[in-house]
Design a protein around this motif. Structure first.
Motif, short mmCIF file in Angstrom:
data_model
loop_
_atom_site.label_atom_id
_atom_site.label_comp_id
_atom_site.label_asym_id
_atom_site.label_seq_id
_atom_site.Cartn_x
_atom_site.Cartn_y
_atom_site.Cartn_z
N ASP A 294 0.86 -1.19 0.00
CA ASP A 294 0.00 0.00 0.00
C ASP A 294 0.90 1.24 0.00
O ASP A 294 1.69 1.46 0.92
CB ASP A 294 -0.89 -0.01 1.24
CG ASP A 294 -1.97 1.07 1.19
OD1 ASP A 294 -1.70 2.18 0.72
OD2 ASP A 294 -3.08 0.79 1.67
N LYS A 295 0.76 2.05 -1.03
CA LYS A 295 1.61 3.23 -1.17
C LYS A 295 1.50 4.16 0.03
O LYS A 295 2.47 4.81 0.42
CB LYS A 295 1.23 3.97 -2.46
CG LYS A 295 2.05 5.22 -2.73
CD LYS A 295 1.73 5.80 -4.10
CE LYS A 295 0.33 6.34 -4.19
NZ LYS A 295 0.08 7.01 -5.50
N ARG A 296 0.34 4.21 0.67
CA ARG A 296 0.16 5.10 1.82
C ARG A 296 1.02 4.66 3.00
O ARG A 296 1.52 5.50 3.76
CB ARG A 296 -1.32 5.13 2.22
CG ARG A 296 -2.21 5.79 1.16
CD ARG A 296 -3.68 5.55 1.44
NE ARG A 296 -4.03 4.13 1.37
CZ ARG A 296 -5.26 3.65 1.48
NH1 ARG A 296 -6.27 4.50 1.65
NH2 ARG A 296 -5.50 2.35 1.41
N VAL A 297 1.21 3.35 3.15
CA VAL A 297 2.07 2.87 4.23
C VAL A 297 3.52 3.24 3.94
O VAL A 297 4.28 3.64 4.84
CB VAL A 297 1.91 1.35 4.41
CG1 VAL A 297 2.88 0.83 5.48
CG2 VAL A 297 0.48 1.00 4.79
N ARG A 298 3.92 3.12 2.69
CA ARG A 298 5.29 3.51 2.32
C ARG A 298 5.50 5.00 2.55
O ARG A 298 6.54 5.43 3.06
CB ARG A 298 5.56 3.15 0.86
CG ARG A 298 5.39 1.66 0.53
CD ARG A 298 6.08 1.29 -0.76
NE ARG A 298 5.60 2.00 -1.93
CZ ARG A 298 4.61 1.58 -2.73
NH1 ARG A 298 3.96 0.44 -2.44
NH2 ARG A 298 4.26 2.26 -3.81
N GLN A 299 4.51 5.79 2.16
CA GLN A 299 4.61 7.23 2.37
C GLN A 299 4.69 7.57 3.86
O GLN A 299 5.46 8.44 4.28
CB GLN A 299 3.40 7.94 1.75
CG GLN A 299 3.36 7.89 0.24
CD GLN A 299 2.06 8.44 -0.31
OE1 GLN A 299 1.03 8.50 0.38
NE2 GLN A 299 2.08 8.85 -1.58
N ALA A 300 3.88 6.87 4.67
CA ALA A 300 3.89 7.12 6.11
C ALA A 300 5.25 6.80 6.71
O ALA A 300 5.77 7.54 7.55
CB ALA A 300 2.79 6.29 6.79
N LEU A 301 5.83 5.66 6.29
CA LEU A 301 7.15 5.30 6.80
C LEU A 301 8.19 6.36 6.43
O LEU A 301 9.01 6.76 7.27
CB LEU A 301 7.56 3.94 6.23
CG LEU A 301 8.97 3.44 6.59
CD1 LEU A 301 9.12 3.31 8.09
CD2 LEU A 301 9.26 2.12 5.89
#
Length: 522
Positions: A294-301
């Motif tokens: 999920d791109k949002r998890v990568r962005q959050a990290l």
């Protein structure tokens, strides 16, 4: 030294700025009238012993140890040359080639060779040697696979590529692409015969190489030294420093940048920092079944990592730099600095949108201590993301065999491990290609963002205008910031230390591009 085609005035100015030592500032008079200001002339002769702490899994054995492709951490430009050289500002300069002219479609390059270049055995380098060397390189390194044909055209060499490449001259400087006397594929390069400033005298595989001055070197008056001795100390930082303190070494290359505050207080020691250098990248898996798909998890990290804290704790202000989740560094003119590198509130919002409002525990992240400070980098990183509700277990693995383990079966499964990879600085054409979708360093990303990224890449390599390429490269970095195929955990400026009587020794963003032609001892 007089300006020449190999040392243009811009290069001389950089040499003056960098050769005076990391702690010495040049006056205006020294810049305008360098000959009068520097009354002390370089001293010829003497020996120089340095040790290199960078690990290298390419070093050869008794049969292959003289071959340039097994010389990465022994700095193969001591004995060999490439067609071009990348200087300390990551700009391409002439070496064995004096000119390179592309066709209109940037697919065919005619290369003019330097005349009067001699191999160590006294035989003159010709176009036949370059053609033979590149036919070997075509089958032995990825950098030359883009060359579909190499041929002699009079005294010149013509290289035909499988696609346009506006930045091909940078490729000609790669450390794998050294020029050797013509020979059969099975034997070429094994004799250790090059065109470089020093010639090999003896070799103790994976430990030590001794070289002596090449009297036939094509740069008149260089090198200054009579003897160069290279000792390999992969990962043995304390041993290398003890050897330096005990007088065994004149210099140590690849010093832990985090030691700089202590080194600055050490008497009888000088140091040199490169403008930028290597960086530690986190390759993020994006296959089905991992939350990082999920791109949002990568962005959050990416937003949860306190990069400034990593630099402050691990490197200090002088010795580290913040990356932007690409392979580019601040030394690249196209580098786009992050506008928002740390935002806990935004990271929490993204996690909530992805269904992790109470936080998330990510898979274990694996790393190897390629450099001494790598464990500290990821320990600080793991602690910093907790504030955003991210639990990130980290685990160190042995350096031996780490790379093979990291990419094991990845080409078949496209399931890249959540793991670290080191990345050295290069020109944008090479650096941005490393995040293509079929490469393990990108974690095999895909989708609309990836498609736009690769379309811009192909457009850039077919674009002769450097300014238009730069516009494309900036947009590609914006895409990477949105898609986050990798994360830059921290960048290091390459650090070397040397004795006060060592002159002309400069660190380089690409440690493999260091040259020892101009080193001398007072």
């Amino acid at each position: 030294m007089k300006p020449s085609e190999t040392t243009p005035m811009s290069v001389l100015r950089r040499q003056l700025l960098m050769g005076a030592g990391a702690t010495t500032a040049l006056t205006l008079g020294e810049l305008l009238w360098p000959t009068q200001a520097h009354a002390v002339q370089p001293k010829r002769g003497g020996s120089f012993v340095y040790t290199n702490t960078y690990p290298n899994n390419r070093m050869g054995d008794a049969r292959t140890g003289r071959h340039p492709q097994h010389w990465l951490d022994l700095n193969n430009r001591s004995a060999y040359n490439a067609l071009t050289w990348v200087d300390e500002n990551l700009e391409v300069q002439p070496e064995l080639a004096t000119a390179w002219v592309p066709s209109d479609d940037l697919k065919v390059w005619d290369i003019t060779l330097r005349e009067g270049v001699m191999f160590h055995d006294g035989r003159e380098m010709t176009a036949d040697d370059v053609v033979s060397s590149y036919r070997f390189h075509q089958t032995s390194t990825g950098y030359a696979k883009q060359i579909v044909n190499v041929e002699k055209v009079g005294k010149k060499v013509r290289m035909t590529l499988d696609a346009p490449n506006s930045e091909f001259p940078y490729v000609l400087a790669e450390y794998h692409l050294m020029i050797m006397p013509a020979g059969d594929k099975e034997k070429i390069g094994l004799a250790g015969m090059g065109t470089g400033p020093f010639k090999i005298v003896s070799i103790d595989p994976k430990r030590r190489i001794i070289l002596e001055r090449n009297e036939r070197y094509w740069r008149p008056g260089f090198p200054y030294l009579d003897r160069l001795e290279v000792v390999s100390s992969p990962g043995r930082m304390e041993g290398a420093l003890n050897g330096f303190r005990g007088g065994l070494f004149d210099a140590v290359i690849g010093v832990d940048p985090g030691l700089l505050p202590d080194l600055e207080r050490t008497p009888d020691l000088k140091y040199s920092l490169s403008s930028s250098g290597d960086q530690a990248l986190m390759v993020i898996p994006k296959h089905e079944g991992t939350p990082l798909n999920d791109k949002r998890v990568r962005q959050a990290l990416a937003l949860a990592i306190d990069r400034d804290k990593i630099i402050r704790i691990v490197y200090g202000k002088k010795a580290g730099w913040v990356g932007n989740d690409s392979h580019l560094t601040p030394a690249n003119a196209s580098f786009l600095a992050l506008q928002r590198s740390h935002d806990i509130a935004r990271a929490r919002t993204l996690l909530a949108e992805a269904g992790y409002s109470n936080g998330i525990k990510l898979p274990t992240f694996y790393f190897a201590a390629t450099w001494p400070e790598v464990p500290r980098v990821f320990q600080v990183l793991s602690e910093s993301v907790k504030e955003a509700g991210i639990t990130l277990p980290v685990e160190q693995r042995p350096s031996d065999g780490y790379r093979q383990w990291r990419v094991e079966d990845a080409e078949k499964t496209r399931k890249h491990r959540f793991a670290y990879t080191p990345a050295g600085p290069r020109n944008p054409g090479v650096s941005l290609y490393r995040l293509r979708p079929d490469n393990n360093e990108s974690g095999y990303w895909s989708g609309a963002g990836c498609d736009e990224y690769m379309a811009l890449y192909r457009k850039s390599l077919a674009e002769p205008s450097a300014e238009k390429r730069r516009t494309n490269y900036v947009r590609m970095q914006e895409i990477l910031r949105e898609e986050v195929p990798t994360i830059s955990a921290g960048g290091r400026r390459n650090l070397l230390i040397h004795k006060p009587n060592v002159q002309g020794l400069r660190s380089h963003p690409q440690f493999w591009s260091m040259r020892f032609d101009e080193v001398w001892k007072s």
